[in-house]
Design a protein around this motif. Structure first.
Motif, mmCIF file in Angstrom:
data_model
loop_
_atom_site.group_PDB
_atom_site.id
_atom_site.type_symbol
_atom_site.label_atom_id
_atom_site.label_comp_id
_atom_site.label_asym_id
_atom_site.label_seq_id
_atom_site.Cartn_x
_atom_site.Cartn_y
_atom_site.Cartn_z
ATOM 1 N N LEU A 47 -8.257 2.798 2.495
ATOM 2 C CA LEU A 47 -9.577 2.396 2.003
ATOM 3 C C LEU A 47 -9.866 2.931 0.594
ATOM 4 N N GLN A 48 -9.125 3.952 0.163
ATOM 5 C CA GLN A 48 -9.344 4.486 -1.186
ATOM 6 C C GLN A 48 -8.924 3.486 -2.261
ATOM 7 N N TYR A 49 -8.208 2.429 -1.871
ATOM 8 C CA TYR A 49 -7.886 1.376 -2.840
ATOM 9 C C TYR A 49 -9.129 0.593 -3.244
ATOM 10 N N LEU A 50 -10.246 0.834 -2.550
ATOM 11 C CA LEU A 50 -11.538 0.274 -2.954
ATOM 12 C C LEU A 50 -12.244 1.194 -3.950
ATOM 13 N N GLY A 51 -11.640 2.349 -4.200
ATOM 14 C CA GLY A 51 -12.220 3.337 -5.102
ATOM 15 C C GLY A 51 -11.205 3.812 -6.126
ATOM 16 N N VAL A 52 -10.941 5.120 -6.158
ATOM 17 C CA VAL A 52 -10.035 5.673 -7.181
ATOM 18 C C VAL A 52 -8.632 5.099 -7.070
ATOM 19 N N GLY A 53 -8.234 4.687 -5.879
ATOM 20 C CA GLY A 53 -6.901 4.126 -5.689
ATOM 21 C C GLY A 53 -6.675 2.818 -6.424
ATOM 22 N N ARG A 54 -7.779 2.141 -6.803
ATOM 23 C CA ARG A 54 -7.638 0.875 -7.520
ATOM 24 C C ARG A 54 -6.876 1.058 -8.819
ATOM 25 N N ALA A 55 -7.061 2.191 -9.457
ATOM 26 C CA ALA A 55 -6.350 2.482 -10.710
ATOM 27 C C ALA A 55 -4.890 2.845 -10.460
ATOM 28 N N MET A 56 -4.514 2.952 -9.194
ATOM 29 C CA MET A 56 -3.156 3.353 -8.816
ATOM 30 C C MET A 56 -2.530 2.312 -7.893
ATOM 31 N N LYS A 57 -3.003 1.069 -7.987
ATOM 32 C CA LYS A 57 -2.559 0.060 -7.026
ATOM 33 C C LYS A 57 -1.060 -0.184 -7.136
ATOM 34 N N VAL A 58 -0.451 -0.430 -5.997
ATOM 35 C CA VAL A 58 0.992 -0.654 -5.919
ATOM 36 C C VAL A 58 1.246 -2.147 -5.764
ATOM 37 N N GLY A 59 2.238 -2.663 -6.484
ATOM 38 C CA GLY A 59 2.514 -4.090 -6.486
ATOM 39 C C GLY A 59 3.345 -4.550 -5.302
ATOM 40 N N LYS A 60 3.352 -5.846 -5.064
ATOM 41 C CA LYS A 60 4.119 -6.423 -3.953
ATOM 42 C C LYS A 60 5.611 -6.153 -4.112
ATOM 43 N N GLU A 61 6.097 -6.173 -5.363
ATOM 44 C CA GLU A 61 7.523 -5.929 -5.605
ATOM 45 C C GLU A 61 7.902 -4.501 -5.219
ATOM 46 N N GLN A 62 7.041 -3.555 -5.583
ATOM 47 C CA GLN A 62 7.317 -2.156 -5.257
ATOM 48 C C GLN A 62 7.293 -1.925 -3.749
ATOM 49 N N ILE A 63 6.317 -2.521 -3.080
ATOM 50 C CA ILE A 63 6.211 -2.343 -1.628
ATOM 51 C C ILE A 63 7.448 -2.910 -0.928
ATOM 52 N N MET A 64 7.887 -4.103 -1.319
ATOM 53 C CA MET A 64 9.056 -4.705 -0.676
ATOM 54 C C MET A 64 10.332 -3.928 -0.997
ATOM 55 N N GLY A 65 10.415 -3.399 -2.217
ATOM 56 C CA GLY A 65 11.561 -2.555 -2.562
ATOM 57 C C GLY A 65 11.574 -1.275 -1.751
ATOM 58 N N LEU A 66 10.386 -0.689 -1.558
ATOM 59 C CA LEU A 66 10.259 0.522 -0.740
ATOM 60 C C LEU A 66 10.679 0.244 0.702
ATOM 61 N N ILE A 67 10.200 -0.870 1.260
ATOM 62 C CA ILE A 67 10.554 -1.233 2.637
ATOM 63 C C ILE A 67 12.069 -1.397 2.766
ATOM 64 N N ALA A 68 12.677 -2.098 1.815
ATOM 65 C CA ALA A 68 14.125 -2.317 1.857
ATOM 66 C C ALA A 68 14.886 -0.995 1.790
ATOM 67 N N ALA A 69 14.422 -0.081 0.932
ATOM 68 C CA ALA A 69 15.080 1.226 0.810
ATOM 69 C C ALA A 69 14.947 2.028 2.101
ATOM 70 N N LEU A 70 13.779 1.969 2.735
ATOM 71 C CA LEU A 70 13.582 2.681 3.998
ATOM 72 C C LEU A 70 14.462 2.111 5.108
ATOM 73 N N GLU A 71 14.646 0.803 5.107
ATOM 74 C CA GLU A 71 15.426 0.166 6.176
ATOM 75 C C GLU A 71 16.897 0.563 6.145
ATOM 76 N N ILE A 72 17.412 0.934 4.965
ATOM 77 C CA ILE A 72 18.817 1.347 4.880
ATOM 78 C C ILE A 72 18.953 2.860 4.674
ATOM 79 N N TYR A 73 17.813 3.558 4.768
ATOM 80 C CA TYR A 73 17.801 4.977 4.415
ATOM 81 C C TYR A 73 18.729 5.831 5.283
ATOM 82 N N TYR A 74 18.813 5.513 6.549
ATOM 83 C CA TYR A 74 19.600 6.369 7.445
ATOM 84 C C TYR A 74 21.081 5.993 7.480
ATOM 85 N N ASP A 75 21.479 4.949 6.777
ATOM 86 C CA ASP A 75 22.889 4.540 6.723
ATOM 87 C C ASP A 75 23.553 5.124 5.486
#
Length: 367
Positions: A233-261
């Protein structure tokens, strides 16, 4: 020629580690592909953020997760969440937090600069920093005597930058938090174990996506469901200046999915470090060895200790020549004053270890 050289930027060999100043991680092809595909389409960002949180929770054994643009943003957002909660009026009021429970207790030896000030990141989220103890000496009573009705959280920094001698441990801080019913936030930005602190009872834990995890510039907060919901919910406040893009989120998800290999990769990295050490094994004036990371992580590097009198050159001069060369080589130089450098194999691209060894030998005029 790489894409950076195309625009006139110098070529870098990163033997320093997964450092923000050098661009974090070089991405696995699967991670890069996920970002490429994400960039070419649209998505409901709120839905994506919630879905990413579920994947983060699964990977960390937390109740929920919240993607961020980096670990530093995670500090500000976590702080804001514990001060404003889910109250929209308070969320929109931050970082002005006068009259609220806004005190964040932190051990003096953890008030580090990681490229920016930890204290400043806390203040961005509306926190009032309450430092306790001395830089090399903190006791439980220091924490207990600093707790007041305005205490919002206790903050712990797990980093090679932070003081270790004389600091209370994560388990001791978590126990105090339980005892006094005060949330504990752990900044574990570059830590490799993304389950440990959650399983030990921390309320919120912050990680970088671009360091040990090997993702893009990104990060995440994981922890208790109610607190993580407040983080989002902080993305409605101070987090708005720190918003994360769709590309970064999908890259993060992909990295997490192979993290343990990564077992095979770790073995390759260790072999690379051993090879570097072997190249300097019988050279007068150089002591070469394998060392473990200062913060106790399962990271092993090649360390070179120079006898400056025998070699007739200072360690600082060696470092300068490495950085000024073409390509520019950045090594780990935290102990240069002791004549020590180390080479982190995790960030070396194929064959770069040979370039580094040859360049050092060339600087030292070693055949």
């Amino acid at each position: 020629m790489n894409i950076y050289q195309k625009y006139g930027l110098k070529q870098i060999i990163n033997a320093s580690g997964k450092m923000t100043a050098l661009g974090g991680s070089a991405l696995n092809s699967m991670v890069a592909r996920a970002m490429f595909e994400a960039a070419q389409d649209y998505v409901d960002m709120q839905e994506l953020t919630i879905k990413a949180g579920k994947i983060i929770a699964e990977m960390t054994t937390a109740e929920d997760g919240c993607p961020t643009v980096g670990a530093a943003a995670g500090i500000a957002i976590s702080t804001a969440a514990l001060i404003a909660g889910k109250n929209l009026t308070l969320i929109e009021r931050l970082p002005y937090s006068e009259g609220l429970s806004n005190e964040i207790i932190i051990q003096k030896g953890h008030l580090i600069n990681f490229g920016a000030s930890i204290a400043q990141m806390i203040r961005l989220g509306g926190g009032r920093v309450v430092e306790v103890g001395q830089v090399n000496h903190v006791k439980k009573d220091h924490i207990l005597e600093s707790i007041s009705e305005k205490t919002a959280a206790i903050f712990y920094v797990k980093s090679h930058h932070a003081a270790k001698k004389g600091m209370l441990s994560t388990s001791e801080i978590i126990e105090i938090g339980r005892e006094k019913n005060i949330p504990v936030i752990i900044d574990a930005a570059a830590e490799e174990d993304i389950k440990k602190y959650i399983q030990n009872g921390a309320n919120l834990v912050i990680y970088s996506g671009g360091k040990a995890i090997g993702g893009p510039t990104s990060g995440f907060i994981c922890g208790e469901k109610e607190l993580v919901e407040a983080c989002r919910l902080q993305y409605l406040g101070v987090g708005r200046a720190m918003k994360v893009g769709k590309e970064q989120i999908m890259g993060l998800i992909a990295a997490l999915e192979i993290y343990y290999d990564r077992v095979e990769t770790k073995q390759e990295e260790l072999q690379k470090a051993k090879w570097i050490v072997e190249q300097f094994k019988n050279i007068q004036g150089i002591t070469a060895s394998i060392i473990q990371d200062e913060a106790g992580r399962e990271i092993y590097r090649a360390q070179l200790k120079f006898d400056e009198k025998k070699l007739k050159i200072s360690t600082d001069e060696i470092i300068n020549k490495l950085e000024r060369g073409e390509p520019s080589i950045f090594i780990r130089n935290y102990y240069a004053n002791l004549g020590i450098i180390s080479i982190d194999p995790r960030t070396l691209l194929s064959g770069q270890e040979k370039i580094i060894v040859n360049r050092i030998k060339e600087i030292l005029n070693i055949q």
